[in-house]
Design a protein around this motif. Structure first.
Motif, PDB file in Angstrom:
ATOM      1  N   THR A 103      59.782  28.694 -43.271  1.00 53.66           N
ATOM      2  CA  THR A 103      60.062  27.253 -43.222  1.00 53.66           C
ATOM      3  C   THR A 103      60.500  26.833 -41.820  1.00 53.66           C
ATOM      4  OG1 THR A 103      60.632  27.228 -45.555  1.00 53.66           O
ATOM      5  CG2 THR A 103      61.455  25.403 -44.216  1.00 53.66           C
ATOM      6  N   ARG A 104      61.452  27.560 -41.278  1.00 58.42           N
ATOM      7  CA  ARG A 104      61.914  27.195 -39.925  1.00 58.42           C
ATOM      8  C   ARG A 104      60.841  27.501 -38.891  1.00 58.42           C
ATOM      9  NH1 ARG A 104      68.483  27.976 -39.831  1.00 58.42           N
ATOM     10  NH2 ARG A 104      68.781  27.257 -41.964  1.00 58.42           N
ATOM     11  N   GLU A 105      60.052  28.546 -39.145  1.00 60.21           N
ATOM     12  CA  GLU A 105      58.943  28.836 -38.216  1.00 60.21           C
ATOM     13  C   GLU A 105      57.954  27.663 -38.186  1.00 60.21           C
ATOM     14  OE1 GLU A 105      58.957  33.711 -38.564  1.00 60.21           O
ATOM     15  OE2 GLU A 105      57.634  32.568 -39.850  1.00 60.21           O
ATOM     16  N   LYS A 106      57.719  27.069 -39.344  1.00 61.64           N
ATOM     17  CA  LYS A 106      56.758  25.955 -39.388  1.00 61.64           C
ATOM     18  C   LYS A 106      57.341  24.716 -38.721  1.00 61.64           C
ATOM     19  CE  LYS A 106      53.522  25.940 -42.783  1.00 61.64           C
ATOM     20  NZ  LYS A 106      52.768  25.605 -44.019  1.00 61.64           N
ATOM     21  N   ILE A 107      58.644  24.524 -38.860  1.00 57.57           N
ATOM     22  CA  ILE A 107      59.293  23.385 -38.191  1.00 57.57           C
ATOM     23  C   ILE A 107      59.189  23.552 -36.673  1.00 57.57           C
ATOM     24  CG2 ILE A 107      61.520  22.254 -37.769  1.00 57.57           C
ATOM     25  CD1 ILE A 107      62.251  23.045 -40.715  1.00 57.57           C
ATOM     26  N   VAL A 108      59.452  24.757 -36.194  1.00 55.17           N
ATOM     27  CA  VAL A 108      59.366  25.012 -34.748  1.00 55.17           C
ATOM     28  C   VAL A 108      57.910  24.846 -34.282  1.00 55.17           C
ATOM     29  CG1 VAL A 108      59.654  26.764 -32.949  1.00 55.17           C
ATOM     30  CG2 VAL A 108      61.407  26.490 -34.703  1.00 55.17           C
ATOM     31  N   ALA A 109      56.975  25.364 -35.066  1.00 56.88           N
ATOM     32  CA  ALA A 109      55.550  25.247 -34.693  1.00 56.88           C
ATOM     33  C   ALA A 109      55.131  23.784 -34.608  1.00 56.88           C
ATOM     34  CB  ALA A 109      54.688  25.983 -35.716  1.00 56.88           C
ATOM     35  N   ASP A 110      55.673  22.971 -35.510  1.00 58.48           N
ATOM     36  CA  ASP A 110      55.308  21.555 -35.539  1.00 58.48           C
ATOM     37  C   ASP A 110      55.793  20.826 -34.283  1.00 58.48           C
ATOM     38  OD1 ASP A 110      54.253  19.228 -36.907  1.00 58.48           O
ATOM     39  OD2 ASP A 110      56.339  18.622 -37.206  1.00 58.48           O
ATOM     40  N   LEU A 111      56.878  21.323 -33.685  1.00 56.93           N
ATOM     41  CA  LEU A 111      57.415  20.698 -32.466  1.00 56.93           C
ATOM     42  C   LEU A 111      56.638  21.125 -31.218  1.00 56.93           C
ATOM     43  CD1 LEU A 111      61.263  21.181 -33.105  1.00 56.93           C
ATOM     44  CD2 LEU A 111      60.087  18.974 -32.853  1.00 56.93           C
ATOM     45  N   ALA A 112      55.852  22.186 -31.353  1.00 57.20           N
ATOM     46  CA  ALA A 112      55.280  22.818 -30.162  1.00 57.20           C
ATOM     47  C   ALA A 112      53.878  22.301 -29.834  1.00 57.20           C
ATOM     48  CB  ALA A 112      55.219  24.325 -30.364  1.00 57.20           C
ATOM     49  N   GLU A 113      53.634  22.114 -28.531  1.00 60.14           N
ATOM     50  CA  GLU A 113      52.294  21.711 -28.094  1.00 60.14           C
ATOM     51  C   GLU A 113      51.305  22.859 -28.236  1.00 60.14           C
ATOM     52  OE1 GLU A 113      52.848  20.050 -24.132  1.00 60.14           O
ATOM     53  OE2 GLU A 113      54.475  18.847 -24.978  1.00 60.14           O
ATOM     54  N   ARG A 114      51.758  24.081 -27.978  1.00 61.22           N
ATOM     55  CA  ARG A 114      50.887  25.255 -28.106  1.00 61.22           C
ATOM     56  C   ARG A 114      51.588  26.294 -28.967  1.00 61.22           C
ATOM     57  NH1 ARG A 114      49.005  27.598 -22.462  1.00 61.22           N
ATOM     58  NH2 ARG A 114      46.987  27.880 -23.435  1.00 61.22           N
ATOM     59  N   PHE A 115      50.815  26.966 -29.793  1.00 57.45           N
ATOM     60  CA  PHE A 115      51.354  28.059 -30.606  1.00 57.45           C
ATOM     61  C   PHE A 115      50.710  29.349 -30.125  1.00 57.45           C
ATOM     62  CE2 PHE A 115      53.167  29.264 -34.888  1.00 57.45           C
ATOM     63  CZ  PHE A 115      52.864  30.618 -34.794  1.00 57.45           C
ATOM     64  N   VAL A 116      51.522  30.215 -29.534  1.00 47.73           N
ATOM     65  CA  VAL A 116      51.008  31.512 -29.079  1.00 47.73           C
ATOM     66  C   VAL A 116      51.408  32.565 -30.108  1.00 47.73           C
ATOM     67  CG1 VAL A 116      51.096  33.262 -27.269  1.00 47.73           C
ATOM     68  CG2 VAL A 116      51.135  30.825 -26.658  1.00 47.73           C
ATOM     69  N   CYS A 117      50.407  33.117 -30.774  1.00 48.20           N
ATOM     70  CA  CYS A 117      50.650  34.154 -31.782  1.00 48.20           C
ATOM     71  C   CYS A 117      50.573  35.523 -31.107  1.00 48.20           C
ATOM     72  CB  CYS A 117      49.596  34.040 -32.876  1.00 48.20           C
ATOM     73  SG  CYS A 117      49.671  35.362 -34.091  1.00 48.20           S
ATOM     74  N   ILE A 118      51.573  36.354 -31.362  1.00 48.91           N
ATOM     75  CA  ILE A 118      51.566  37.714 -30.811  1.00 48.91           C
ATOM     76  C   ILE A 118      51.550  38.701 -31.976  1.00 48.91           C
ATOM     77  CG2 ILE A 118      52.559  37.242 -28.540  1.00 48.91           C
ATOM     78  CD1 ILE A 118      55.324  37.884 -29.605  1.00 48.91           C
ATOM     79  N   ALA A 119      50.587  39.616 -31.940  1.00 45.48           N
ATOM     80  CA  ALA A 119      50.422  40.518 -33.086  1.00 45.48           C
ATOM     81  C   ALA A 119      49.661  41.760 -32.661  1.00 45.48           C
ATOM     82  CB  ALA A 119      49.651  39.798 -34.192  1.00 45.48           C
ATOM     83  N   ASP A 120      49.897  42.840 -33.394  1.00 50.96           N
ATOM     84  CA  ASP A 120      49.054  44.006 -33.149  1.00 50.96           C
ATOM     85  C   ASP A 120      47.702  43.764 -33.828  1.00 50.96           C
ATOM     86  OD1 ASP A 120      48.881  45.657 -35.826  1.00 50.96           O
ATOM     87  OD2 ASP A 120      50.953  44.959 -35.646  1.00 50.96           O
ATOM     88  N   GLY A 121      46.695  44.495 -33.367  1.00 53.21           N
ATOM     89  CA  GLY A 121      45.311  44.223 -33.780  1.00 53.21           C
ATOM     90  C   GLY A 121      45.062  44.304 -35.271  1.00 53.21           C
ATOM     91  N   SER A 122      45.921  45.013 -36.005  1.00 55.46           N
ATOM     92  CA  SER A 122      45.708  45.167 -37.452  1.00 55.46           C
ATOM     93  C   SER A 122      45.868  43.843 -38.193  1.00 55.46           C
ATOM     94  CB  SER A 122      46.694  46.182 -38.027  1.00 55.46           C
ATOM     95  OG  SER A 122      48.016  45.651 -37.990  1.00 55.46           O
ATOM     96  N   LYS A 123      46.447  42.832 -37.537  1.00 56.33           N
ATOM     97  CA  LYS A 123      46.703  41.557 -38.224  1.00 56.33           C
ATOM     98  C   LYS A 123      45.476  40.642 -38.274  1.00 56.33           C
ATOM     99  CE  LYS A 123      51.216  42.492 -38.558  1.00 56.33           C
ATOM    100  NZ  LYS A 123      52.271  41.745 -37.918  1.00 56.33           N
ATOM    101  N   LEU A 124      44.441  40.979 -37.488  1.00 55.14           N
ATOM    102  CA  LEU A 124      43.235  40.137 -37.475  1.00 55.14           C
ATOM    103  C   LEU A 124      42.384  40.458 -38.704  1.00 55.14           C
ATOM    104  CD1 LEU A 124      41.491  38.062 -35.882  1.00 55.14           C
ATOM    105  CD2 LEU A 124      40.381  40.023 -34.788  1.00 55.14           C
TER     106      LEU A 124
END
Ligand code: 5RP
Length: 221
Positions: A103-124
């Motif tokens: 929930t808070r992650e989505k609130i922060v994402a909504d405020l942001a102009e760009r969302f940079v996702c960081i993940a290891d390759g297994s998440k794709l």
């Protein structure tokens, strides 16, 4: 490389997307923890002014490393937020909430102009839904939301022992094949008692830094 090394690689790479001297959004999870550590190592004019945090756990880590935490209510927009994901597809849609901070992650994402996702390759993934979909609900609604998911073929299980930073419960929904993430996010958002569904499709990633054996793979959406 181990999964932790891949996470460290993308956490460091995300610094390239952080404008010095600004307040940025910071997500939650083990990959973001490494990103916070990387932020803390920035020196002088490269340092950020502060961060809007998406969880109590990230707040503790930010403060411990000397990064000022700014209240979301005092910010109109953020140049960027950096966060992890449990799954991400080829169009930047994500499942998030493995750490119950959706929930808070989505609130922060909504405020942001760009969302940079960081993940290891297994998440794709080719299609979202193998990772059980986290949904934060008000306790009174849990049984009805469970029935609604069952009607669409999903098996919702309460995440035992977890109460979110907002006092909500988490349902993890198994068995959903999410062919249209925007449509499912929109639908579940409307069910009474749902605080947040862990599909991030309406506000998806703009960039994804994936850790692979060959190095950082950058996807832009
Ligand atoms: C927490 C999240 C995390 O970003 C997601 O679970 C990924 O975590 P990790 O970096 O530990 O794999 O959505 O609610």
């Amino acid at each position: 490389m181990t999964q932790d090394e891949l996470k460290r690689l993308v956490a460091e790479a995300a610094l390239a997307y952080v404008p010095p001297g600004t307040v940025i959004g910071v997500g939650s999870g083990s990959t973001v923890n490494l990103f916070i550590d990387a932020l803390a190592r920035l020196e002088g004019e490269s340092r950020i002014a502060g961060a809007v945090s998406s969880s109590a756990a990230s707040t503790v880590r930010l403060v411990a490393r000397g990064i000022p935490v700014v209240d979301a209510g005092d910010i109109e927009s953020l140049p960027v937020c950096v966060d992890g994901a449990d799954e991400i597809d080829a169009s930047g849609c994500m499942i998030k909430g493995g750490g119950a901070a959706l929930t808070r992650e989505k609130i922060v994402a909504d405020l942001a102009e760009r969302f940079v996702c960081i993940a290891d390759g297994s998440k794709l993934v080719a299609r979202l839904g193998r990772f059980p979909l986290p949904v934060e609900v008000i306790p009174m609604a849990a049984a009805q939301v469970t029935r609604r998911f069952a009607a669409m073929g999903g098996r919702a299980q309460r995440r035992e022992g977890v109460v979110t930073d907002n006092g909500g419960l988490i349902l993890d929904v198994h068995g959903l094949a999410i062919d249209d993430p925007v449509a499912l996010e929109t639908e579940v958002n409307q069910w009474p008692g749902v605080v947040c569904v862990g599909i991030f499709a309406r506000r998806r990633a703009t960039v994804c830094l994936l850790g692979t054996a060959e190095g950082v793979r950058t996807l832009t959406f």
